[in-house]
Design a protein around this motif. Structure first.
Motif, PDB file in Angstrom:
ATOM      1  N   LYS A 273      -0.452  25.366   6.241  1.00  0.00           N
ATOM      2  CA  LYS A 273       0.242  23.941   5.362  1.00  0.00           C
ATOM      3  C   LYS A 273       0.983  23.386   6.021  1.00  0.00           C
ATOM      4  O   LYS A 273       1.085  21.502   5.976  1.00  0.00           O
TER       5      LYS A 273
ATOM      6  N   THR B 252      -7.223  29.162   3.060  1.00  0.00           N
ATOM      7  CA  THR B 252      -6.124  29.303   2.281  1.00  0.00           C
ATOM      8  C   THR B 252      -6.846  30.873   1.564  1.00  0.00           C
ATOM      9  O   THR B 252      -6.193  31.885   1.827  1.00  0.00           O
TER      10      THR B 252
ATOM     11  N   TYR C  32      -8.156  22.853   3.474  1.00  0.00           N
ATOM     12  CA  TYR C  32      -6.676  23.929   3.441  1.00  0.00           C
ATOM     13  C   TYR C  32      -7.191  24.384   2.211  1.00  0.00           C
ATOM     14  O   TYR C  32      -6.764  25.742   2.113  1.00  0.00           O
TER      15      TYR C  32
ATOM     16  N   THR D  93      -7.929  18.918   1.510  1.00  0.00           N
ATOM     17  CA  THR D  93      -7.756  19.483   0.570  1.00  0.00           C
ATOM     18  C   THR D  93      -8.314  20.834   0.308  1.00  0.00           C
ATOM     19  O   THR D  93      -8.363  21.579   0.386  1.00  0.00           O
TER      20      THR D  93
ATOM     21  N   THR E 153      -2.158  26.577  13.940  1.00  0.00           N
ATOM     22  CA  THR E 153      -1.635  28.175  12.609  1.00  0.00           C
ATOM     23  C   THR E 153      -1.004  29.906  13.644  1.00  0.00           C
ATOM     24  O   THR E 153      -0.319  30.232  13.942  1.00  0.00           O
TER      25      THR E 153
ATOM     26  N   THR F 274      -5.928  23.199  13.791  1.00  0.00           N
ATOM     27  CA  THR F 274      -5.183  23.378  12.631  1.00  0.00           C
ATOM     28  C   THR F 274      -4.823  24.923  13.363  1.00  0.00           C
ATOM     29  O   THR F 274      -4.066  25.330  12.873  1.00  0.00           O
TER      30      THR F 274
ATOM     31  N   SER G 146       0.396  20.284   9.046  1.00  0.00           N
ATOM     32  CA  SER G 146       0.368  18.835   8.747  1.00  0.00           C
ATOM     33  C   SER G 146       0.932  18.552   8.894  1.00  0.00           C
ATOM     34  O   SER G 146       0.588  16.964   9.328  1.00  0.00           O
TER      35      SER G 146
END
Length: 335
Positions: free
Chosen positions: A236, A278, A274, A271, A86, A82, A239
């Motif tokens: 995000k 973030t 993430y 969650t 990104t 991920t 995903s």
């Protein structure tokens, strides 16, 4: 004869308490208490405490399962993919978006129209539709070749062997990101006052040097906040590649709870990761914005650590003043 009733009584002078005259005569300024604000803060804190208590004490969240899977190898591998997606999509998106923004601002109508068409197409279609389209690109182009137009092809490759799920996700996300990055960069350039460009031209600076040394540094103050939001949105948004069976964070979690049927705690694992990533990106965005704020204000905005130190200093000063006032009142009472 003067009677005692005819004499005006004069109050006796107050005993001196060791303070200067200007300290006793000057009024004490006390800020007015805002009852509504205090009440709203108390209600907000009460609701926050109730929410935290319900989350922590609810056994359905299964926090022991969350802690068990939070740092497993499968979850961490999905997190790394991920993060890689990104970073790659954001870098490639802005590398493609900057030339598109320059083309939108160009005086050439062909370049301006092509750039506008690219932005229009990729902003008008949902990201999921774009990803599914690129995933099934082999139905339209079974083979891709490199050669002369309307002539022989020198290199030919099958699309099925070329575009895997991960590469499809990178292409789809990058093109979608580039359309938005182009508008972000264009808006930042347009936010710079035209007088800056005119002054640079009066000094004899070329167009490229003016853009690089004068326009872009000032435009970054408008570009960085929006680019930071795009970066977090891309984190995000990755995903969604789980529909292509790309082993990102969400897909890795889905594989686990499809086997263990522990849906809620595994979703909490994703969650929490993430939220953690973030938060780190938000802190980095704050310091980048602070860096480019130089010259726009007389003083740079304080960092969170500086604000904490200032708040502690104010609290310490108030405590010292209250202690000194109590000591003076105690000394005056003893006298």
């Amino acid at each position: 004869m003067v009677t005692p009733s005819d004499v005006t009584s004069v109050p006796a002078p107050k005993p001196w308490r060791g303070t200067e005259p200007h300290e006793t005569d000057s009024p004490r300024i006390v800020p007015r208490r805002n009852v509504g604000r205090l009440l709203a803060a108390a209600v907000a804190l009460l609701l926050f405490a109730m929410t935290v208590n319900s989350v922590v004490r609810n056994s359905a969240f299964q926090w022991n399962v969350v802690g068990r899977y939070l740092t497993t190898s499968a979850v961490l591998d999905g997190l790394l993919l991920t993060l890689w997606l990104t970073a790659a999509v954001t870098a490639l998106g802005f590398l493609l978006g900057i030339p598109l923004a320059v083309m939108r601002l160009s005086a050439n109508p062909v370049l301006r129209t092509l750039s506008w068409g690219f932005v229009w197409i990729f902003r008008s279609t949902p990201l999921l539709v774009q990803l599914l389209f690129w995933f099934n690109i082999g139905a339209l182009y079974p083979t891709l070749g490199l050669g002369l137009p309307f002539g022989p092809e020198f290199v030919t490759v099958k699309t099925v062997n070329l575009l895997g799920p991960t590469l499809t996700a990178v292409i789809g996300l990058t093109l979608h990101e580039a359309a938005y990055a182009a508008e972000v960069v264009r808006g930042g350039i347009l936010s710079v006052d035209s007088g800056q460009t005119e002054a640079a031209q009066a000094l004899g600076l070329g167009r490229r040097r003016t853009l690089r040394r004068i326009v872009v540094p000032q435009a970054m103050r408008s570009i960085v906040p929006t680019a930071g939001n795009m970066l977090i949105g891309t984190l995000k948004g990755t995903s969604i590649v789980s529909v292509l069976a790309v082993h990102d964070l969400l897909f890795s979690v889905q594989l686990i709870y499809n086997r263990t049927y522990q849906v809620i705690p595994l979703l909490l694992v994703a969650t929490l990761w993430y939220i953690a990533v973030t938060t780190v990106l938000s802190v980095g965005q704050y310091y980048v914005e602070r860096y480019y704020a130089r010259g726009a204000a007389r003083a740079l905005p304080p960092t969170p650590l500086q604000r904490l130190r200032a708040g502690l200093a104010v609290s310490r000063a108030r405590l010292n003043r209250a202690t000194a006032a109590d000591a003076r009142s105690t000394l005056g009472g003893d006298r």
